[in-house]
Enzyme design. Structure first.
Site, short mmCIF file in Angstrom:
data_model
loop_
_atom_site.label_atom_id
_atom_site.label_comp_id
_atom_site.label_asym_id
_atom_site.label_seq_id
_atom_site.Cartn_x
_atom_site.Cartn_y
_atom_site.Cartn_z
N ASP A 77 -2.19 26.40 -1.83
CA ASP A 77 -3.21 26.62 -2.82
C ASP A 77 -2.02 26.94 -3.98
OD1 ASP A 77 -5.86 26.84 -4.53
OD2 ASP A 77 -5.72 29.16 -3.89
N SER A 117 -11.08 20.97 0.85
CA SER A 117 -11.73 21.44 2.15
C SER A 117 -13.48 20.74 1.28
CB SER A 117 -12.70 22.67 1.63
OG SER A 117 -12.91 22.92 0.14
N SER A 143 -11.56 30.97 1.99
CA SER A 143 -12.10 30.09 2.34
C SER A 143 -12.21 28.84 2.96
CB SER A 143 -10.95 29.16 0.36
OG SER A 143 -10.69 29.86 -0.13
N ARG A 145 -7.21 35.51 0.53
CA ARG A 145 -8.93 34.34 1.67
C ARG A 145 -8.66 33.40 2.36
NH1 ARG A 145 -10.71 34.71 -4.03
NH2 ARG A 145 -10.34 32.12 -5.04
N HIS A 147 -1.72 18.73 -8.50
CA HIS A 147 -1.66 18.23 -7.37
C HIS A 147 -0.05 16.76 -6.59
CE1 HIS A 147 -5.42 20.10 -7.02
NE2 HIS A 147 -5.74 19.35 -7.82
N GLU A 196 -15.88 22.28 0.42
CA GLU A 196 -16.57 22.38 -0.87
C GLU A 196 -15.65 22.18 -2.00
OE1 GLU A 196 -15.54 24.71 1.74
OE2 GLU A 196 -17.73 24.50 2.42
N ASN A 197 -14.56 21.42 -1.98
CA ASN A 197 -13.94 21.05 -2.90
C ASN A 197 -14.95 19.95 -3.56
OD1 ASN A 197 -10.64 21.23 -1.52
ND2 ASN A 197 -11.77 22.77 -2.95
C1 IPE Z 1 -8.80 26.53 -0.75
O1 IPE Z 1 -8.45 26.70 -1.83
C2 IPE Z 1 -8.76 24.75 -0.23
C3 IPE Z 1 -7.53 24.35 -0.09
C4 IPE Z 1 -5.72 24.41 -0.49
C5 IPE Z 1 -7.81 22.81 0.17
P1 IPE Z 1 -9.22 26.37 -3.26
O2 IPE Z 1 -8.45 26.89 -4.38
O3 IPE Z 1 -10.49 25.19 -3.07
O4 IPE Z 1 -9.94 27.90 -2.10
P2 IPE Z 1 -10.80 28.86 -3.62
O5 IPE Z 1 -11.87 28.33 -3.65
O6 IPE Z 1 -9.55 29.70 -4.36
O7 IPE Z 1 -11.30 30.17 -2.82
C1 IPE Z 2 -4.78 23.22 -4.16
O1 IPE Z 2 -4.18 23.58 -5.82
C2 IPE Z 2 -5.79 21.97 -3.68
C3 IPE Z 2 -7.08 21.65 -3.71
C4 IPE Z 2 -7.36 22.83 -3.46
C5 IPE Z 2 -7.52 20.33 -3.24
P1 IPE Z 2 -6.09 23.83 -6.62
O2 IPE Z 2 -6.68 23.03 -7.22
O3 IPE Z 2 -6.88 24.61 -5.67
O4 IPE Z 2 -5.12 25.08 -7.41
P2 IPE Z 2 -5.67 26.28 -8.30
O5 IPE Z 2 -6.16 26.90 -7.38
O6 IPE Z 2 -6.94 25.80 -9.22
O7 IPE Z 2 -4.23 26.80 -8.97
MG MG Z 3 -7.31 26.89 -5.57
#
Ligand code: IPE
Ligand code: IPE
Ligand code: MG
Length: 243
Positions: A20, A65, A199, A197, A37, A67-68
């Site tokens: 993350d 995820s 997640s 968390r 990314h 949820e992504n």
């Molecule tokens: C968790 O990160 C999922 C991955 C790293 C793939 P998120 O950025 O999606 O989680 P939340 O939304 O902060 O909980």
């Molecule tokens: C994790 O980084 C990658 C995925 C969840 C796919 P994020 O894209 O969630 O990065 P932040 O949390 O917005 O910084």
């Molecule tokens: Mg994130």
């Protein structure tokens, strides 16, 4: 980690990493989130190789995820492109991965992923199935609740068919019907980026996992950080409810 440190430690067998902080890393630099990314994907390559080199047996990388999918289509597309690039490259680097003994496994739902990515993942799994140095679980389109729903459906089907008595359903039946079937639960779960968390990561498997959090954003994560997490883990006393 030095040879001496390595020989003194009992390493965790399975480490899960919630990769993350890519977006915030990019924002700090005035870049597009997709650049974060991309940088994160390179760190994944390094940490994965390093884990195998020091003797870990399983690593799970949470990359996308269930949820992504809520993210803007442009960002989702940039992530899918990175998965595609990684899988194409893994095909080209087949010799290097084979030499390292990496066995790849998708933990996640194929349904919903682009067809070409599923085919590339299948090919990578098939090609690396006999490797035994380290299993790399790629958590793509993964959700802990989603995998439990699938496990419950599979068990319900067996009950309906008369193969299984509901009173006999055990914890092992659930463990056997999720994506990590046959693998040990993660001993250690690492989450960088200052979030505390799960997640939706391995909610069943994490029952007795140790957690390690850090403010480092994933694209800045190094093998020294992994060492730190492992050394901290080794100092902890795991009791599993006992004394
Ligand atoms: C968790 O990160 C999922 C991955 C790293 C793939 P998120 O950025 O999606 O989680 P939340 O939304 O902060 O909980
Ligand atoms: C994790 O980084 C990658 C995925 C969840 C796919 P994020 O894209 O969630 O990065 P932040 O949390 O917005 O910084
Ligand atoms: Mg994130």
């Amino acid at each position: 980690m030095t040879e001496k440190q390595l020989s003194d430690l009992i390493l965790p067998e399975h480490i899960g990493i919630i990769m993350d902080g890519n977006g915030r890393w990019a924002k700090q630099r005035g870049l597009e989130r997709s650049e974060g990314h991309k940088a994160g994907a390179n760190v994944f390559r390094n940490i994965c190789n390093y884990g195998a080199d020091i003797g870990l047996k399983y690593m799970t990388f949470y990359a996308f995820s269930t949820e992504n999918w809520k993210r803007p289509p442009k960002e989702v597309a940039s992530l899918m492109k990175l998965f595609r690039d990684y899988l194409d490259e893994a095909e080209q680097r087949v010799k290097e991965n084979e030499k390292r003994g990496l066995k790849f496994h998708l933990v996640g739902e194929k349904k919903g992923l682009p067809g070409d990515i599923v085919r590339k993942l299948d090919a990578l799994e098939r090609r690396s199935a006999d490797k035994d140095v380290m299993t790399v679980n790629l958590a793509i389109n993964y959700g802990g609740r989603d995998e439990l729903v699938h496990a419950f459906k599979a068990l319900a089907r067996r009950v309906k068919a008369g193969d299984l008595n509901p009173d006999d359903i055990s914890e092992k039946d659930i463990s056997d019907n999720i994506f990590t079937s046959g693998q040990p639960d993660p001993d250690l779960i690492i989450r960088p980026s200052g979030e505390y968390r799960l997640s939706n990561f391995m909610i069943w498997q994490a029952a007795y996992s140790e957690f390690w959090y850090s403010d480092i954003l994933w694209p800045d994560f190094t093998s020294d950080d992994l060492d730190k997490a492992i050394i901290d883990y080794c100092k902890r006393s795991r009791r599993f409810g006992g004394v």
